[in-house]
Enzyme design. Structure first.
Site, short mmCIF file in Angstrom:
data_model
loop_
_atom_site.label_atom_id
_atom_site.label_comp_id
_atom_site.label_asym_id
_atom_site.label_seq_id
_atom_site.Cartn_x
_atom_site.Cartn_y
_atom_site.Cartn_z
N CYS A 113 -44.45 -49.06 -2.95
CA CYS A 113 -43.16 -49.13 -3.33
C CYS A 113 -42.49 -50.07 -2.15
CB CYS A 113 -42.18 -48.17 -3.63
SG CYS A 113 -43.19 -47.16 -5.14
N HIS A 258 -35.27 -49.88 -3.52
CA HIS A 258 -36.39 -49.53 -4.44
C HIS A 258 -35.94 -48.72 -5.74
CE1 HIS A 258 -40.23 -48.48 -6.46
NE2 HIS A 258 -39.97 -47.20 -5.79
N ASN A 288 -39.57 -47.66 -12.75
CA ASN A 288 -39.87 -48.04 -11.45
C ASN A 288 -41.03 -48.81 -11.56
OD1 ASN A 288 -41.39 -47.92 -9.00
ND2 ASN A 288 -40.89 -45.53 -8.70
N1 ACO Z 1 -41.26 -34.64 -19.85
C1 ACO Z 1 -41.14 -33.38 -20.19
N2 ACO Z 1 -41.23 -32.50 -19.14
C2 ACO Z 1 -41.77 -32.89 -18.03
C3 ACO Z 1 -42.28 -34.14 -17.75
C4 ACO Z 1 -41.88 -35.35 -18.94
N3 ACO Z 1 -42.25 -36.59 -18.61
N4 ACO Z 1 -42.71 -34.24 -16.39
C5 ACO Z 1 -42.73 -33.16 -15.93
N5 ACO Z 1 -42.25 -32.11 -16.88
C6 ACO Z 1 -42.14 -30.93 -16.74
C7 ACO Z 1 -42.95 -30.09 -15.63
O1 ACO Z 1 -44.23 -29.79 -16.42
C8 ACO Z 1 -42.27 -28.98 -15.42
O2 ACO Z 1 -42.43 -27.93 -16.35
P1 ACO Z 1 -42.57 -26.29 -16.05
O3 ACO Z 1 -41.11 -25.83 -15.56
O4 ACO Z 1 -42.96 -25.71 -17.41
O5 ACO Z 1 -43.62 -26.05 -15.05
C9 ACO Z 1 -40.56 -29.25 -15.49
O6 ACO Z 1 -40.81 -30.44 -16.32
C10 ACO Z 1 -40.12 -29.77 -14.12
O7 ACO Z 1 -38.90 -30.11 -14.35
P2 ACO Z 1 -37.76 -29.79 -13.48
O8 ACO Z 1 -37.23 -28.44 -13.58
O9 ACO Z 1 -36.75 -30.92 -13.67
O10 ACO Z 1 -38.48 -29.90 -12.05
P3 ACO Z 1 -37.73 -30.86 -10.65
O11 ACO Z 1 -36.68 -30.26 -10.63
O12 ACO Z 1 -39.06 -30.25 -9.86
O13 ACO Z 1 -37.86 -32.00 -11.26
C11 ACO Z 1 -38.93 -34.33 -10.94
C12 ACO Z 1 -39.39 -33.20 -11.11
C13 ACO Z 1 -38.06 -34.86 -11.83
C14 ACO Z 1 -40.37 -35.07 -11.21
C15 ACO Z 1 -38.33 -34.53 -9.60
O14 ACO Z 1 -39.00 -33.90 -8.39
C16 ACO Z 1 -38.06 -36.00 -9.23
O15 ACO Z 1 -37.39 -36.48 -9.51
N6 ACO Z 1 -38.94 -36.54 -8.11
C17 ACO Z 1 -38.86 -37.71 -7.79
C18 ACO Z 1 -40.00 -38.25 -8.29
C19 ACO Z 1 -39.63 -39.86 -8.40
O16 ACO Z 1 -38.78 -40.21 -8.85
N7 ACO Z 1 -40.64 -40.52 -7.71
C20 ACO Z 1 -40.58 -41.64 -7.95
C21 ACO Z 1 -41.84 -42.38 -8.08
S1 ACO Z 1 -42.41 -42.48 -6.33
C22 ACO Z 1 -41.42 -43.76 -5.69
O17 ACO Z 1 -41.22 -44.71 -5.96
C23 ACO Z 1 -40.96 -43.47 -4.23
#
Ligand code: ACO
Length: 331
Positions: A113, A258, A288
Site C-alpha cells: 500500500c 492510502h 482498498n
Molecule cells: N463480514 C462479516 N463478518 C466478518 C467479516 C465480513 N466480511 N470479516 C470478519 N468478520 C467477523 C469475524 O469473523 C469476527 O467474527 P467472530 O466475532 O464471530 O469471531 C467478527 O466479524 C469481528 O468483527 P469485529 O467485532 O468488528 O472485530 P474487530 O473490532 O476486530 O474489527 C476489523 C475487525 C474490521 C477487520 C478491524 O480490525 C479493522 O478494521 N482492521 C483494519 C483492517 C484494514 O482495514 N485493513 C486495510 C487493509 S491493509 C492496508 O491497507 C494497510
C-alpha cells in the site's frame, strides 16, 4: 538540484462494479458489516481478461495526455504493484512495451500500500540528481484475482478492489513540486499482513497442496494489529512531512491517505485533531486498491477542484511490510 513536480494525473478502474449486496451472495457477510467497519459500498473487480498492465496503460495514457508528454519524452518508468501480470519481469516492462517508449529504465517496487509513495520518492530522486527529466510513476493492481472470495477469506475479500493510477513527474523550475518524501519499513511484523505464496520460502511454492489447502497462497491479515499500527504510523509520517518543511496543519489544504479503511482515516483525523474534510476519501467507490489508491484519490481530488496552485498537500501511506511513507507537495 531541481525538485520534481506532478504535471499529469490519470486513473483507470475495471468496468465491473461489485456491490456489498453482490458479496452477500457468495460469502457470509452483510452490507451493514462492511459499511460500518470500512465505509466501502462498492469496488471494481478486473475480469479474467484484464491484467494489471492493462489498467496501468489506461491510467498512464490519461496522465501523459494531461501533462502533454509523448512516449519519446519519458525517460523513466516505475510501477508499484503486488499483483504483477507475470511472476517476472515486472509490470513496468509490459507497460514500457505497450506505450512504445524508448529503451529507458523501467522497474517495479513491491511495497504494497506504500508502493506509490515509494515510487514517487525514487522518481523524485532521479529527477533531483539529473538522471531523468520526465518520469511515469504508476500504482496498479488486479489483486482481487489473488483473494479468497469465500467466507474463509471474507475479512480481506470485502475490503479490496482493483484499479490503477498514474502520475507524470517532471523537473520543476519554480517553487512548486515535491518538497520531501519519507519512507519507512519495519519487517518484524510482516506476518500480520502478507501473502506467503507462491514464493521461494520453504513450503509455499505452487506444488504444495497443503499450503493451498491452508489458504497460505491467499492474502492474510491480522485486522486488529494492522489497525493499531496504521493509526500510529499515519499521524507520525504526516507529522514528519510537515516538520521537515516547517509546516503546521493549518498550512495543509488536504491529506490524501492510502484508502485503507474509512475507520482508519477517522482515527487518524481524531488523533491529529482535524476534521474529516481535510482527509480525502473515495473508498466508498473503489474499496482498498493497495498501490493504486493514492494516485486514484489524488486524481479525483484534483479533478474535483480540491487542489489548487500553491496549495500544500500531503500523501500518506501505510501497508504490508509494514511499510509507511509520506510526501509533502506544493502544488
Ligand atoms: N463480514 C462479516 N463478518 C466478518 C467479516 C465480513 N466480511 N470479516 C470478519 N468478520 C467477523 C469475524 O469473523 C469476527 O467474527 P467472530 O466475532 O464471530 O469471531 C467478527 O466479524 C469481528 O468483527 P469485529 O467485532 O468488528 O472485530 P474487530 O473490532 O476486530 O474489527 C476489523 C475487525 C474490521 C477487520 C478491524 O480490525 C479493522 O478494521 N482492521 C483494519 C483492517 C484494514 O482495514 N485493513 C486495510 C487493509 S491493509 C492496508 O491497507 C494497510
Amino acid at each position: 538540484m531541481h525538485k520534481s513536480k506532478i504535471t499529469g494525473l490519470g486513473f483507470e478502474v475495471p468496468e465491473k462494479v461489485v456491490l456489498n449486496a453482490d458479496l452477500e451472495k457468495i460469502m457470509d457477510t452483510s452490507d451493514e458489516w462492511i459499511q460500518s467497519r470500512s465505509g466501502i459500498k462498492e469496488r471494481r473487480w478486473a475480469s479474467e481478461d484484464i491484467a494489471t498492465s492493462d489498467l496501468a496503460l489506461g491510467a498512464s495514457k490519461k496522465a501523459m495526455e494531461m501533462a502533454g508528454v509523448s512516449p519519446e519524452d519519458i525517460d523513466l518508468v516505475i510501477v508499484g504493484t503486488l499483483s504483477s501480470d507475470y511472476f517476472f519481469p515486472g509490470v513496468s516492462a509490459q507497460l514500457q512495451d505497450k506505450l512504445n517508449l524508448r529503451n529507458v529504465a523501467a522497474f517495479d517496487i513491491k511495497a504494497a500500500c506504500s508502493a506509490f509513495v515509494y515510487c514517487l520518492s525514487v522518481g523524485d530522486q532521479f529527477i533531483r540528481s539529473g538522471m531523468a527529466e520526465t518520469a511515469l510513476i504508476v500504482g496498479a493492481e488486479t489483486q482481487t484475482k489473488l483473494i479468497d472470495k469465500t467466507t474463509r477469506g471474507r475479512d480481506i475479500a470485502v475490503l479490496f478492489g482493483d484499479g490503477a493510477g498514474a502520475a507524470i513527474i517532471q523537473t520543476s523550475n519554480d517553487d512548486s513540486g515535491i518538497l520531501s518524501t519519507h519512507l519507512h519499513c519495519e519487517g518484524k511484523d510482516m506476518r500480520n499482513l502478507w501473502m506467503e505464496g507462491p514464493g521461494s520460502a520453504p513450503g509455499v511454492w505452487i506444488n504444495n497442496k497443503q499450503a493451498i489447502a491452508d489458504g497460505r497462497l491467499s492474502p492474510f491479515m491480522n485486522g486488529r494489529e494492522v489497525f493499531r499500527n496504521a493509526v500510529t504510523r499515519f499521524p507520525e509520517v504526516i507529522q514528519e512531512a510537515m516538520d521537515e518543511n516547517g509546516l503546521t496543519m493549518d498550512d495543509i489544504k488536504l491529506i490524501i491517505p492510502h484508502q485503507a479503511n474509512n475507520r482508519i482515516s477517522q482515527a487518524v483525523a481524531k488523533r491529529m485533531g482535524i476534521d474529516m474534510d481535510r482527509i480525502y476519501s473515495n473508498i466508498h467507490k473503489y474499496g482498498n486498491t493497495t498501490a493504486a489508491s493514492i494516485p486514484i484519490a489524488l486524481t479525483e481530488a484534483f479533478q474535483e477542484g480540491k487542489i489548487k496552485k500553491g496549495d500544500h498537500i500531503i500523501l500518506a501511506a501505510f501497508g504490508a511490510g509494514y511499510t509507511w511513507a509520506s510526501a509533502a507537495i506544493r502544488w
